[in-house]
Design a protein around this motif. Structure first.
Motif, mmCIF file in Angstrom:
data_model
loop_
_atom_site.group_PDB
_atom_site.id
_atom_site.type_symbol
_atom_site.label_atom_id
_atom_site.label_comp_id
_atom_site.label_asym_id
_atom_site.label_seq_id
_atom_site.Cartn_x
_atom_site.Cartn_y
_atom_site.Cartn_z
ATOM 1 N N PHE A 3 0.814 -1.247 0.119
ATOM 2 C CA PHE A 3 -0.098 0.066 0.066
ATOM 3 C C PHE A 3 0.800 1.422 0.055
ATOM 4 C CE2 PHE A 3 -1.608 3.353 2.564
ATOM 5 C CZ PHE A 3 -2.559 3.869 1.873
ATOM 6 N N VAL A 4 1.715 1.097 1.002
ATOM 7 C CA VAL A 4 2.579 2.513 0.869
ATOM 8 C C VAL A 4 3.386 2.502 -0.264
ATOM 9 C CG1 VAL A 4 4.710 3.490 2.038
ATOM 10 C CG2 VAL A 4 3.007 2.217 3.497
ATOM 11 N N ILE A 5 3.936 1.659 -0.977
ATOM 12 C CA ILE A 5 4.784 1.652 -2.390
ATOM 13 C C ILE A 5 3.828 2.363 -3.311
ATOM 14 C CG2 ILE A 5 5.948 0.370 -3.822
ATOM 15 C CD1 ILE A 5 7.175 -1.509 -1.731
ATOM 16 N N LEU A 6 2.622 1.388 -3.445
ATOM 17 C CA LEU A 6 1.839 2.053 -4.536
ATOM 18 C C LEU A 6 1.319 3.152 -4.357
ATOM 19 C CD1 LEU A 6 -0.059 -1.530 -5.035
ATOM 20 C CD2 LEU A 6 1.495 -0.250 -6.720
ATOM 21 N N TYR A 7 1.038 3.554 -2.877
ATOM 22 C CA TYR A 7 0.540 4.891 -3.109
ATOM 23 C C TYR A 7 1.593 6.094 -3.175
ATOM 24 C CZ TYR A 7 -4.114 6.460 -1.755
ATOM 25 O OH TYR A 7 -5.152 6.750 -1.624
ATOM 26 N N ILE A 8 2.854 5.969 -3.164
ATOM 27 C CA ILE A 8 3.895 6.745 -3.229
ATOM 28 C C ILE A 8 4.044 6.739 -4.907
ATOM 29 C CG2 ILE A 8 6.540 6.978 -3.579
ATOM 30 C CD1 ILE A 8 6.317 5.974 -0.825
ATOM 31 N N ALA A 22 -5.126 0.234 -6.675
ATOM 32 C CA ALA A 22 -4.474 -1.209 -6.223
ATOM 33 C C ALA A 22 -3.932 -1.180 -4.906
ATOM 34 C CB ALA A 22 -3.425 -1.395 -7.306
ATOM 35 N N ALA A 23 -3.497 0.154 -4.467
ATOM 36 C CA ALA A 23 -3.074 0.100 -3.047
ATOM 37 C C ALA A 23 -4.039 -0.017 -2.144
ATOM 38 C CB ALA A 23 -2.348 1.707 -2.939
ATOM 39 N N LEU A 24 -5.086 0.722 -2.350
ATOM 40 C CA LEU A 24 -6.319 0.693 -1.529
ATOM 41 C C LEU A 24 -6.629 -0.669 -1.381
ATOM 42 C CD1 LEU A 24 -8.371 2.150 0.460
ATOM 43 C CD2 LEU A 24 -9.779 2.607 -1.660
ATOM 44 N N GLY A 25 -6.963 -1.474 -2.505
ATOM 45 C CA GLY A 25 -7.351 -2.930 -2.650
ATOM 46 C C GLY A 25 -6.422 -3.827 -1.841
ATOM 47 N N LEU A 46 -4.496 -2.910 0.590
ATOM 48 C CA LEU A 46 -4.628 -2.303 2.205
ATOM 49 C C LEU A 46 -5.755 -3.075 2.699
ATOM 50 C CD1 LEU A 46 -3.389 -1.108 4.465
ATOM 51 C CD2 LEU A 46 -5.088 1.016 3.838
ATOM 52 N N CYS A 47 -6.836 -3.259 1.975
ATOM 53 C CA CYS A 47 -8.436 -3.298 2.566
ATOM 54 C C CYS A 47 -8.239 -4.804 2.772
ATOM 55 C CB CYS A 47 -9.342 -2.912 1.686
ATOM 56 S SG CYS A 47 -9.723 -1.104 1.931
ATOM 57 N N THR A 48 -7.712 -5.513 1.609
ATOM 58 C CA THR A 48 -7.608 -7.014 1.746
ATOM 59 C C THR A 48 -6.758 -7.654 3.009
ATOM 60 O OG1 THR A 48 -8.051 -7.185 -0.756
ATOM 61 C CG2 THR A 48 -6.927 -9.182 0.395
ATOM 62 N N GLY A 49 -5.482 -6.900 3.171
ATOM 63 C CA GLY A 49 -4.747 -7.283 4.341
ATOM 64 C C GLY A 49 -5.317 -6.993 5.584
ATOM 65 N N LEU A 50 -5.711 -5.925 5.823
ATOM 66 C CA LEU A 50 -6.524 -5.544 6.909
ATOM 67 C C LEU A 50 -7.813 -6.464 7.034
ATOM 68 C CD1 LEU A 50 -6.396 -2.025 7.203
ATOM 69 C CD2 LEU A 50 -4.751 -3.504 8.121
ATOM 70 N N PHE A 51 -8.433 -6.818 6.261
ATOM 71 C CA PHE A 51 -9.641 -7.698 6.209
ATOM 72 C C PHE A 51 -9.319 -9.102 6.693
ATOM 73 C CE2 PHE A 51 -12.950 -10.609 5.091
ATOM 74 C CZ PHE A 51 -14.341 -9.844 4.914
ATOM 75 N N TRP A 52 -8.059 -9.467 6.317
ATOM 76 C CA TRP A 52 -7.354 -10.985 6.555
ATOM 77 C C TRP A 52 -6.916 -10.700 8.148
ATOM 78 C CZ3 TRP A 52 -6.852 -15.644 4.340
ATOM 79 C CH2 TRP A 52 -5.936 -16.540 4.869
ATOM 80 N N LEU A 53 -6.362 -9.666 8.466
ATOM 81 C CA LEU A 53 -6.121 -9.474 10.068
ATOM 82 C C LEU A 53 -7.312 -9.389 10.735
ATOM 83 C CD1 LEU A 53 -4.305 -8.333 12.374
ATOM 84 C CD2 LEU A 53 -4.396 -6.173 11.426
ATOM 85 N N TRP A 54 -8.179 -8.781 10.489
ATOM 86 C CA TRP A 54 -9.414 -8.569 11.536
ATOM 87 C C TRP A 54 -10.211 -9.743 11.409
ATOM 88 C CZ3 TRP A 54 -8.590 -3.981 13.676
ATOM 89 C CH2 TRP A 54 -9.228 -3.528 14.567
#
Length: 221
Positions: A28-33, A81-84, A86-94
């Motif tokens: 997410f950080v890389i793609l947002y940059i 792509a970054a948002l997707g 991030l949301c996927t990773g955090l969805f997995w975490l949560w």
């Protein structure tokens, strides 16, 4: 009791799989940059500026089809792509976060469901309706963060609890400024500080969850 426990915790997951959210946050950080680098220009304060301004642009500006200077936003693909990711990773975490706590209860179920609904709603930012999405995701998010903080406090995760409370307070400051317009010129910078705090909290939660699941269960003698 086993049926109640199964409702909270996904099974058959290797501990290393719980580190996937870290990869999602890193990408997410890389793609947002990359999205910021490719943003044509313009902000609400300086419509004719060149490129993306850390001080004046909002992160959501990178998701728009057209930049504020009316040029086609060539950074939008990277932002979506970054948002997707991030949301996927955090969805997995949560989804697995209840495994961080020994005792299962209704509060954790509320935490899990509200967190997942917030993440699903946030991804809709890529398709417009910014104000509505922010408000709906914010409601679910506050519920998720408060219930999670309660569980962290009960489980004696002092540092994660304090960071979670700080994230909630900073989020509410963001929301207050956004709704009232007071100190609105400072909001782009405050928004980025908020993101850094939240990412730090999520990393802490993920590492704590990984360590908890990775430790072998001690059998009674």
């Amino acid at each position: 009791m086993e049926k109640i426990k199964a409702a909270f915790i996904p099974k058959n997951t290797k501990p290393n799989m719980l580190l996937l959210p870290l990869g999602g946050m890193g990408l997410f950080v890389i793609l947002y940059i990359m999205a910021a680098v490719n943003y044509p220009g313009g902000s609400w304060i300086l419509p004719d500026q060149d490129g993306f301004s850390f001080w004046h642009n909002y992160l959501c500006d990178l998701l728009d089809v057209y930049a504020i200077n009316d040029e086609v936003n060539s950074g939008r693909f990277y932002a979506i792509a970054a948002l997707g990711l991030l949301c996927t990773g955090l969805f997995w975490l949560w989804s697995y976060l209840p495994r961080l706590f020994e005792t299962k209860n209704l509060n954790q179920k509320v935490m899990k469901i509200s967190g997942l609904l917030s993440l699903l709603t946030i991804f809709l930012l890529a398709f417009g309706n910014h104000d509505e999405v922010v408000r709906i995701a914010g409601i679910f998010g506050v519920i998720a963060f408060i219930t999670c903080s309660v569980e962290l406090f009960k489980a004696y995760h002092k540092n994660l609890f304090l960071l979670g409370v700080l994230c909630i307070l900073v989020f509410l400051i963001n929301y207050y400024i956004y709704e009232t317009g007071l100190f609105i010129k400072s909001l782009p910078v405050i928004q980025k500080i908020t993101f850094i705090l939240f990412i730090s909290w999520f990393i802490g939660l993920d590492v704590a969850l990984y360590r908890k699941v990775r430790l072998p269960v001690k059998k009674p003698a």
